[in-house]
Write an enzyme that holds these catalytic residues in place. Structure first.
Site, mmCIF file in Angstrom:
data_model
loop_
_atom_site.group_PDB
_atom_site.id
_atom_site.type_symbol
_atom_site.label_atom_id
_atom_site.label_comp_id
_atom_site.label_asym_id
_atom_site.label_seq_id
_atom_site.Cartn_x
_atom_site.Cartn_y
_atom_site.Cartn_z
ATOM 1 N N HIS A 19 0.864 -1.186 0.000
ATOM 2 C CA HIS A 19 0.000 0.000 0.000
ATOM 3 C C HIS A 19 0.894 1.228 0.000
ATOM 4 C CE1 HIS A 19 -3.691 2.337 0.811
ATOM 5 N NE2 HIS A 19 -2.862 3.138 1.477
ATOM 6 N N CYS A 20 0.713 2.087 -0.997
ATOM 7 C CA CYS A 20 1.555 3.267 -1.144
ATOM 8 C C CYS A 20 0.723 4.513 -0.866
ATOM 9 C CB CYS A 20 2.157 3.332 -2.549
ATOM 10 S SG CYS A 20 3.249 4.749 -2.811
ATOM 11 N N PRO A 21 0.895 5.156 0.283
ATOM 12 C CA PRO A 21 0.112 6.373 0.564
ATOM 13 C C PRO A 21 0.489 7.535 -0.337
ATOM 14 C CG PRO A 21 1.784 6.046 2.258
ATOM 15 C CD PRO A 21 1.808 4.819 1.393
ATOM 16 N N PHE A 22 1.686 7.504 -0.939
ATOM 17 C CA PHE A 22 2.107 8.617 -1.785
ATOM 18 C C PHE A 22 1.386 8.624 -3.133
ATOM 19 C CE2 PHE A 22 5.632 8.069 1.158
ATOM 20 C CZ PHE A 22 5.804 9.365 1.590
ATOM 21 N N GLY B 294 -1.698 7.151 -2.997
ATOM 22 C CA GLY B 294 -3.052 7.118 -2.473
ATOM 23 C C GLY B 294 -3.842 5.894 -2.838
#
Length: 379
Positions: A199-202, A204
């Site tokens: 999961h990559c928050p950058f 989203g």
């Protein structure tokens, strides 16, 4: 002091209760899906944390990712806008117009890849409740290549064979589905994702089977964009391209724009460092793709099956986000929380009177009849 200690102990107990509440499986008694609504509209009822835009056409991660995603957009837009506003005209006049044009094309491709990564379904596996209500269990089984077994009477989860466990099939207590190999339940989105990478928050969003290609291409594109923009800004600074623009063929005197040079240094140096970091991520994922590994497999060392990642098939979108809940869809609830396959199907009647609705109880050995009047035992 004793009162403060008691309050701290109570806060710790409440915090632990909240943690247990988040870890517990979904309670189907709380999930009453309104008829006529689309799947993306009722997804919060199922405790999914994804956000949707454009009436379900775009899916992103939880709202906690917003600030990280905004950092990504700022890191791309600030250096690029500075280049196009301050440097591009002088470079086009003194070098060649194709250089800013190619940079603009690369900038556009980078933004498109970022949007595709952020707004594409990464491969969310629909929860069992959605599969039952939409009656798509057979389609999901055909697409994934396995049949979800039923739980024995009194058991909380279906029993998987030794071969299934060896291949990587697992039971998800939250989504109430059997996850295929390489699929993982994302704690950030609270959904199972096929061929889960991370999961990559950058960006989203989760990075999984259906958007890993976009994610890898975005890393490569933004790395190239960073080096091109920073390189052209540095070239512009070293050659003192701070002249006023040529107007009607008449050359004007250079203008002292020291603040522009300072701004270029302040913007260009961090952008160059970020470009090197992103390039490292791109090379890392490229090496993983050559080995056929996901980020999770590389970090945990747990490898169940072999197969391509970047060069693998995206597959179809399994969750029909824009599908409407049928007017005659059954309301699925659990008879008890310990047996997720003991369900109550309440079929909505076509008339407006609630007295004409038919209800039937279904457990692991009982299935509803066609007309919904009585349960039929399965031999």
């Amino acid at each position: 002091a004793f009162r403060q200690q008691a309050m701290l102990t109570e806060d710790d107990d409440n915090r632990e209760e909240r943690r247990e509440e988040r870890r517990r499986p979904l309670a189907p008694m709380e999930m009453v899906l309104p008829r006529g609504k689309r799947v993306f509209e009722v997804w919060p009822i199922l405790e999914g944390r994804n956000r949707f835009f454009c009436r379900g056409l775009c899916i992103t991660g939880p709202k906690e990712d917003i600030r990280f995603n905004m950092c990504t957009w700022l890191c791309i837009l600030v250096p690029s806008v500075f280049y196009f506003v301050v440097c591009a005209r002088d470079i086009a006049a003194n070098v060649h117009w194709l250089l800013p044009a190619a940079t603009g094309l690369l900038f556009s491709v980078t933004l498109v890849l970022l949007l595709l990564t952020s707004c594409t379904d990464p491969g969310v596996l629909p929860r069992r409740h959605v599969q039952q209500v939409l009656r798509i269990e057979g389609d999901i089984q055909a697409a994934i290549g396995y049949e979800c077994p039923r739980a024995p009477p009194g058991e909380p989860a279906p029993v998987l064979s030794a071969e299934q466990r060896r291949l990587g099939y697992k039971w998800c207590e939250t989504c109430l589905v059997v996850r295929p190999p390489r699929a993982t339940h994302c704690a950030d989105c609270n959904s199972c994702v096929l061929r889960y990478d991370h999961h990559c928050p950058f960006v989203g969003n989760c990075v999984g089977q259906r958007n890993y290609l976009f994610f890898s291409a975005f890393l490569g594109s933004v790395s190239c964009l960073g080096f091109v923009v920073v390189g052209e800004i540095a070239f512009w600074m070293m050659n003192d391209f701070t002249e006023a623009s040529t107007s009607h063929g008449q050359h004007q005197e250079p203008v002292d724009n020291l603040w522009v040079l300072v701004a270029a240094a302040v913007i260009g140096i961090p952008a160059g460092i970020l470009g090197v970091v992103v390039l490292g991520f791109f090379l890392y994922h490229f090496c993983l793709a050559l080995q056929g590994r996901t980020t999770k497999e590389a970090w945990t060392g747990k490898i169940t099956v072999e197969g391509p990642t970047l060069f693998g098939a995206r597959g179809p979108k399994l969750t029909p986000w824009r599908a409407r809940i049928p007017l005659d869809a059954p309301v699925v609830t659990y008879v008890n929380e310990d047996d997720p396959f003991s369900t109550v199907y309440t079929r909505s009647a076509t008339s407006s009177t609630a007295a004409s609705q038919a209800s039937m109880v279904v457990d692991s050995e009982v299935e509803p009849s066609v007309n919904g009047d009585e349960p039929v035992n399965v031999v």
